[in-house]
Design a protein around this motif. Structure first.
Motif, PDB file in Angstrom:
ATOM      1  N   THR A 267       0.848  -1.193   0.000  1.00  0.00           N
ATOM      2  CA  THR A 267       0.000   0.000   0.000  1.00  0.00           C
ATOM      3  C   THR A 267       0.881   1.239   0.000  1.00  0.00           C
ATOM      4  O   THR A 267       1.509   1.565   0.987  1.00  0.00           O
ATOM      5  N   GLY A 268       0.932   1.921  -1.124  1.00  0.00           N
ATOM      6  CA  GLY A 268       1.787   3.088  -1.315  1.00  0.00           C
ATOM      7  C   GLY A 268       1.850   3.396  -2.797  1.00  0.00           C
ATOM      8  O   GLY A 268       1.039   2.915  -3.600  1.00  0.00           O
ATOM      9  N   GLY A 269       2.847   4.159  -3.182  1.00  0.00           N
ATOM     10  CA  GLY A 269       2.937   4.621  -4.559  1.00  0.00           C
ATOM     11  C   GLY A 269       3.150   3.530  -5.584  1.00  0.00           C
ATOM     12  O   GLY A 269       2.893   3.732  -6.774  1.00  0.00           O
ATOM     13  N   ASN A 270       3.605   2.327  -5.160  1.00  0.00           N
ATOM     14  CA  ASN A 270       3.848   1.234  -6.102  1.00  0.00           C
ATOM     15  C   ASN A 270       2.718   0.208  -6.119  1.00  0.00           C
ATOM     16  O   ASN A 270       2.821  -0.843  -6.750  1.00  0.00           O
ATOM     17  N   HIS A 271       1.615   0.518  -5.418  1.00  0.00           N
ATOM     18  CA  HIS A 271       0.513  -0.429  -5.291  1.00  0.00           C
ATOM     19  C   HIS A 271      -0.095  -0.759  -6.660  1.00  0.00           C
ATOM     20  O   HIS A 271      -0.152   0.093  -7.558  1.00  0.00           O
ATOM     21  N   THR A 295      -3.362   0.158 -11.678  1.00  0.00           N
ATOM     22  CA  THR A 295      -2.337   0.846 -10.893  1.00  0.00           C
ATOM     23  C   THR A 295      -2.343   2.324 -11.265  1.00  0.00           C
ATOM     24  O   THR A 295      -2.831   2.706 -12.334  1.00  0.00           O
ATOM     25  N   ARG A 297       0.770   3.996 -10.568  1.00  0.00           N
ATOM     26  CA  ARG A 297       2.179   4.261 -10.237  1.00  0.00           C
ATOM     27  C   ARG A 297       2.997   4.862 -11.384  1.00  0.00           C
ATOM     28  O   ARG A 297       4.134   5.283 -11.160  1.00  0.00           O
ATOM     29  N   ASP A 308      -4.075   8.074  -5.876  1.00  0.00           N
ATOM     30  CA  ASP A 308      -2.866   7.243  -5.859  1.00  0.00           C
ATOM     31  C   ASP A 308      -3.132   5.964  -5.075  1.00  0.00           C
ATOM     32  O   ASP A 308      -4.198   5.772  -4.490  1.00  0.00           O
ATOM     33  N   TRP A 309      -2.129   5.073  -5.085  1.00  0.00           N
ATOM     34  CA  TRP A 309      -2.106   3.854  -4.280  1.00  0.00           C
ATOM     35  C   TRP A 309      -3.187   2.848  -4.682  1.00  0.00           C
ATOM     36  O   TRP A 309      -3.570   1.986  -3.888  1.00  0.00           O
ATOM     37  N   GLY A 329      -7.879   3.449  -2.747  1.00  0.00           N
ATOM     38  CA  GLY A 329      -7.034   4.497  -3.299  1.00  0.00           C
ATOM     39  C   GLY A 329      -6.987   5.652  -2.323  1.00  0.00           C
ATOM     40  O   GLY A 329      -7.702   5.657  -1.310  1.00  0.00           O
ATOM     41  N   ARG A 342      -7.243   5.781   3.232  1.00  0.00           N
ATOM     42  CA  ARG A 342      -7.489   4.963   2.046  1.00  0.00           C
ATOM     43  C   ARG A 342      -8.992   4.752   1.918  1.00  0.00           C
ATOM     44  O   ARG A 342      -9.653   4.303   2.849  1.00  0.00           O
ATOM     45  N   ASN A 554       1.524  10.034   6.194  1.00  0.00           N
ATOM     46  CA  ASN A 554       2.902  10.337   5.808  1.00  0.00           C
ATOM     47  C   ASN A 554       3.763  10.622   7.030  1.00  0.00           C
ATOM     48  O   ASN A 554       4.921  10.210   7.105  1.00  0.00           O
TER      49      ASN A 554
END
Length: 577
Positions: A267-271, A295, A297, A308-309, A329, A342, A554
């Motif tokens: 769970t983050g920017g690469n999700h 995605t 990302r 995002d996410w 997201g 989220r 964050n």
């Protein structure tokens, strides 16, 4: 003791009991004087994205659930859809929603609503329960909700019901480790459980290396069958690329083949969301060549109106015989911080080929999607349906039953909240917001980046140990307290910031409350302002605007979104300056 002596003691015991009762009555009266009454609570969301993107008659907004409603899972029986989300240490556990059309949703409260069965009283806010699965089994006309509980030694549990509108049975503990379980029933009625787990001992290759396991499930006795567990995905789509956190698995069957859909990347920017296919529910599973199927990302970090996410998804066949996916997201604020948490989003899914693909899930997400064909009206925010977009929620506490959007933390709201003729009375616990215990706070999720939350309080604190007001909270170590307390014989209002467990009074002033006081917090992205009105309308800011940084994941970490609450305590340690 002789009988005559016992008889002689009766009058004395009667007098003593009378005095004790009288003392207790006096104590109760004193407690009531220290008990705040909240009324006329107004939450108003006003995000630019909704003002700039008004709905057409055949559209609805995504996210469909704003604020901290992550990790959605969905199922269908006939024309009825049921969706569950994570709740962590919020109470009740596992919020559940019902819909007839995927557009208009009714809040049914929480699946785990008995303290005797789910008690997160001593857990951090990001513990409790998360990543539920929900599945309808047509073979026995039963709904199953399966989830991992990080409290009370529960572990992975499953609960059942014939009708989610009428409540759920007691949790059944399942004998396997790992997280993110989901249950699947094949055409022949056989059950399977899939979940995230650690690699076999000694085979972990890198940090974040996880596997997906499958177990056969004994439907008659509600347990996984010992010895049937098997790893069906090791690491993710391509182990040589060291993918992290393959999780949130869901099994589906379509056209005689079995599909395994999972989140990958953490769970983050690469999700992202990825999918595999097999001829058996126990594999081997082959990844799709076009993964990921969802995605965000790949896009610039500074794009406007960023979502995002995206990931952690589940699929369901919609009322128009087309597939739809729900997923989590985030919508960061102007400082790229995540305060709303989220949220649950939705997209149509194209499954006309071998693999499902989220429509427009590989381009920057838009705030609106088309309603399924045949759905004639968007009733969100009307007729008891859950709102989204920009909306105003007004609570006068006149209904006998509290709205399900009001939640407790680590314990039930009923243990401290009482609806009276004057408003909501909150009995203050001898616990403050910074302790790892149930607090006497009625919470509401922050659902917009730009919002206001105000409440009128009838309150005369008895001493410096008592405080009541509004709290903005990310967790017990990161929060703002805005409340009324005492210093000597004087009444004060103060604003306290707690960061990493260290508290600081930002502002305080002496006030004279004639009747009641109205408190308000307003946020515009990262900027939060706290103000008060002694006449109900002319607000005065207490101190300067402050940063909402400590209300973001964050800065504060964890998995939850910010909460804003009506707070009372008999263990206040915030002292006016």
């Amino acid at each position: 003791m002789k009988p005559q002596k016992i008889f002689f003691l009766f009058p004395l015991l009667f007098l003593l009991s009378f005095k004790i009762i009288g003392a207790n009555d006096t104590l109760i009266k004193k407690q009531n004087k220290k008990t705040p009454v909240f009324s006329n609570v107004i939450y108003q969301g006003n995000d630019n994205i909704y003002r700039n993107n008004p709905l057409k008659p055949d559209e609805f907004y995504s996210p469909i659930l704003q604020g901290c409603y992550p990790d959605p899972a969905i199922t269908r029986k006939g024309d009825d859809y049921y969706m569950v989300c994570s709740s962590f240490a919020m109470f009740p556990g596992v919020p559940i929603f019902h819909s007839k059309d995927l557009v208009n949703w009714t809040d049914l409260g929480g699946v785990l609503n008995k303290v005797s069965e789910f008690n997160p009283h001593d857990t951090g806010i990001s513990q409790g329960v998360y990543a539920p699965g929900i599945t309808y089994n047509p073979h026995n006309d039963t709904f199953y909700m399966i989830v991992t509980a990080f409290s009370g030694g529960l572990g992975n549990i499953i609960v059942k019901t014939k009708d989610p509108l009428k409540g759920w049975g007691s949790p059944i503990k399942l004998a396997f480790d790992g997280i993110d379980p989901c249950i699947f029933f094949d055409d022949n009625g056989k059950g399977y459980v899939v979940h995230n787990d650690a690699p076999d001992k000694g085979k972990e290759l890198y940090q974040g290396h996880r596997v997906i396991k499958v177990w056969e499930y004994d439907v008659e006795n509600d347990k996984v069958i010992p010895g049937t567990d098997k790893i069906i995905v090791d690491g993710g789509v391509d182990l040589s690329k060291k993918p992290i956190w393959i999780e949130a698995p869901h099994l589906y069957k379509k056209d005689g083949r079995y599909y395994l859909m999972c989140a990958e990347g953490g769970t983050g920017g690469n999700h992202s969301e990825v999918v595999f296919v097999s001829d058996s529910p126990k594999g081997p599973f082959k990844p799709a060549s076009n993964n990921p199927i969802l995605t965000q990302r790949y896009f610039p970090k500074d794009r406007a109106d960023k979502v995002d996410w995206a990931g952690h998804a589940d699929l369901v066949l919609g009322p128009d015989n087309k597939y739809y996916g729900v997923f989590l997201g985030v919508r960061p604020n102007d400082k790229d911080r995540v305060n709303t948490g989220r949220e649950t989003f939705m997209l149509p899914v194209d499954w006309s080929g071998i693999f499902p693909v989220f429509e427009n899930g590989l381009v920057p997400l838009e705030p609106k999607i088309k309603m399924p064909k045949g759905v004639i009206e968007n009733k969100t925010g009307k007729d008891g349906f859950f709102p989204n977009g920009n909306f105003t929620f007004t609570e006068n506490f006149t209904a006998q039953k509290l709205d399900y959007r009001w939640i407790g933390l680590r314990g039930p709201r009923e243990s401290f909240a009482l609806v009276t003729k004057k408003g909501l009375e909150i009995k203050p616990f001898e616990v403050n917001i910074k302790e790892l215990k149930p607090t006497s706070t009625l919470f509401y999720r922050q659902q917009h980046n730009t919002f206001s939350f105000s409440a009128t309080i009838d309150y005369k604190p008895a001493s410096e140990k008592y405080l009541a007001g509004i709290v903005c909270l990310q967790n017990e170590h990161f929060n703002y307290v805005f409340g009324v307390t005492k210093k000597g014989k004087d009444t004060y209002i103060l604003l306290e910031r707690t960061e990493k467990g260290q508290s600081k009074i930002l502002a305080s002033t002496k006030i004279d409350i004639k009747k009641n006081i109205r408190l308000q917090v307003k946020a515009a992205g990262d900027s939060y302002e706290f103000s008060y009105a002694l006449n109900g309308s002319d607000f005065v800011n207490l101190g300067a605007p402050v940063s909402g940084d400590i209300l973001s994941t964050n800065v504060a970490g964890g998995f939850t979104g910010a909460l804003v609450g009506l707070y009372a305590t008999a263990a206040n340690d915030a002292q006016p300056q």
